[in-house]
Design a protein around this motif. Structure first.
Motif, mmCIF file in Angstrom:
data_model
loop_
_atom_site.group_PDB
_atom_site.id
_atom_site.type_symbol
_atom_site.label_atom_id
_atom_site.label_comp_id
_atom_site.label_asym_id
_atom_site.label_seq_id
_atom_site.Cartn_x
_atom_site.Cartn_y
_atom_site.Cartn_z
ATOM 1 N N VAL A 1 0.859 -1.189 0.000
ATOM 2 C CA VAL A 1 0.000 0.000 0.000
ATOM 3 C C VAL A 1 0.893 1.236 0.000
ATOM 4 N N SER A 2 0.516 2.230 -0.789
ATOM 5 C CA SER A 2 1.245 3.501 -0.824
ATOM 6 C C SER A 2 0.289 4.612 -0.412
ATOM 7 N N TYR A 3 0.760 5.482 0.491
ATOM 8 C CA TYR A 3 -0.042 6.609 0.949
ATOM 9 C C TYR A 3 0.462 7.924 0.358
ATOM 10 N N ALA A 4 1.205 7.882 -0.726
ATOM 11 C CA ALA A 4 1.833 9.072 -1.291
ATOM 12 C C ALA A 4 0.815 10.082 -1.828
ATOM 13 N N GLY A 5 -0.263 9.646 -2.408
ATOM 14 C CA GLY A 5 -1.239 10.568 -2.990
ATOM 15 C C GLY A 5 -2.387 10.848 -2.050
ATOM 16 N N SER A 6 -3.410 11.510 -2.569
ATOM 17 C CA SER A 6 -4.571 11.831 -1.744
ATOM 18 C C SER A 6 -5.430 10.606 -1.481
ATOM 19 N N VAL A 7 -5.371 9.633 -2.389
ATOM 20 C CA VAL A 7 -6.091 8.367 -2.214
ATOM 21 C C VAL A 7 -5.042 7.261 -2.142
ATOM 22 N N PRO A 8 -5.104 6.408 -1.099
ATOM 23 C CA PRO A 8 -4.127 5.320 -1.002
ATOM 24 C C PRO A 8 -4.156 4.433 -2.242
ATOM 25 N N GLN A 9 -2.984 3.917 -2.632
ATOM 26 C CA GLN A 9 -2.893 3.020 -3.777
ATOM 27 C C GLN A 9 -2.419 1.659 -3.306
ATOM 28 N N VAL A 10 -3.078 0.632 -3.806
ATOM 29 C CA VAL A 10 -2.770 -0.745 -3.455
ATOM 30 C C VAL A 10 -2.040 -1.372 -4.635
ATOM 31 N N THR A 11 -0.929 -2.058 -4.363
ATOM 32 C CA THR A 11 -0.180 -2.728 -5.419
ATOM 33 C C THR A 11 -0.748 -4.130 -5.599
ATOM 34 N N VAL A 12 -1.232 -4.401 -6.814
ATOM 35 C CA VAL A 12 -1.815 -5.709 -7.148
ATOM 36 C C VAL A 12 -1.081 -6.227 -8.375
ATOM 37 N N GLY A 13 -0.288 -7.274 -8.202
ATOM 38 C CA GLY A 13 0.450 -7.850 -9.326
ATOM 39 C C GLY A 13 1.382 -6.842 -9.969
#
Length: 159
Positions: free
Chosen positions: A122-134
């Protein structure tokens, strides 16, 4: 004198004074950009100006001043409540994204195809968290489904 009249007089006077002063000292005029919000500092400036310019024979109604001060206080509390609400929502998104690590998630890619894979980071760098999938970063709000991965059954060993 009402607040509206003070604001109008203040704007007219400030514009004329700024133009005259700027022309004398710098040879150029600078335009002020008006603020679109009334914060506590601006409110207090208006209130002090209103008190300075009031007619001594007919002073400002104290009920009106209390009403305006109460409205300012309510505005500040609502602003603080809104900020707290935004922070709580952000925290909830972070918690939800962290809970997805190790889960099977489904999202729709750019071509419109549903893709399922295991969330690995999971990345919290932006305004919406991003989940790494594959190996692909997917915004949390683009994830359409979550399932728990099947746990492999360990073979029974006999001794």
């Amino acid at each position: 004198m009402t607040i509206e009249a003070i604001v109008a007089a203040s704007a007219a006077g400030a514009t004329g004074a700024a133009t005259a002063t700027a022309g004398v000292y710098s040879g150029s005029t600078t335009a002020r950009t008006p603020s679109q919000s009334l914060d506590s500092e601006a409110f207090m400036r208006l209130l002090v100006t209103q008190l300075k310019n009031q007619d001594p024979s007919s002073p400002m109604d104290s009920n009106q001043m209390i009403s305006q001060t109460t409205q300012l206080s309510m505005m500040e509390k609502l602003t603080a409540l809104s900020t707290t609400s935004d922070e709580n929502f952000s925290l909830q998104m972070r918690i939800a994204a962290a809970a997805l690590v190790g889960q099977n998630v489904t999202y729709t890619d750019a071509t419109g195809t549903a893709v399922t894979g295991v969330a690995s980071a999971v990345s919290y760098a932006g305004s919406v968290p991003q989940v790494t999938v594959g190996g692909v970063n997917v915004k949390l709000d683009a994830i359409s489904g979550v399932t728990t991965p099947a746990t492999p059954v360990a073979a029974a060993t006999t001794t």
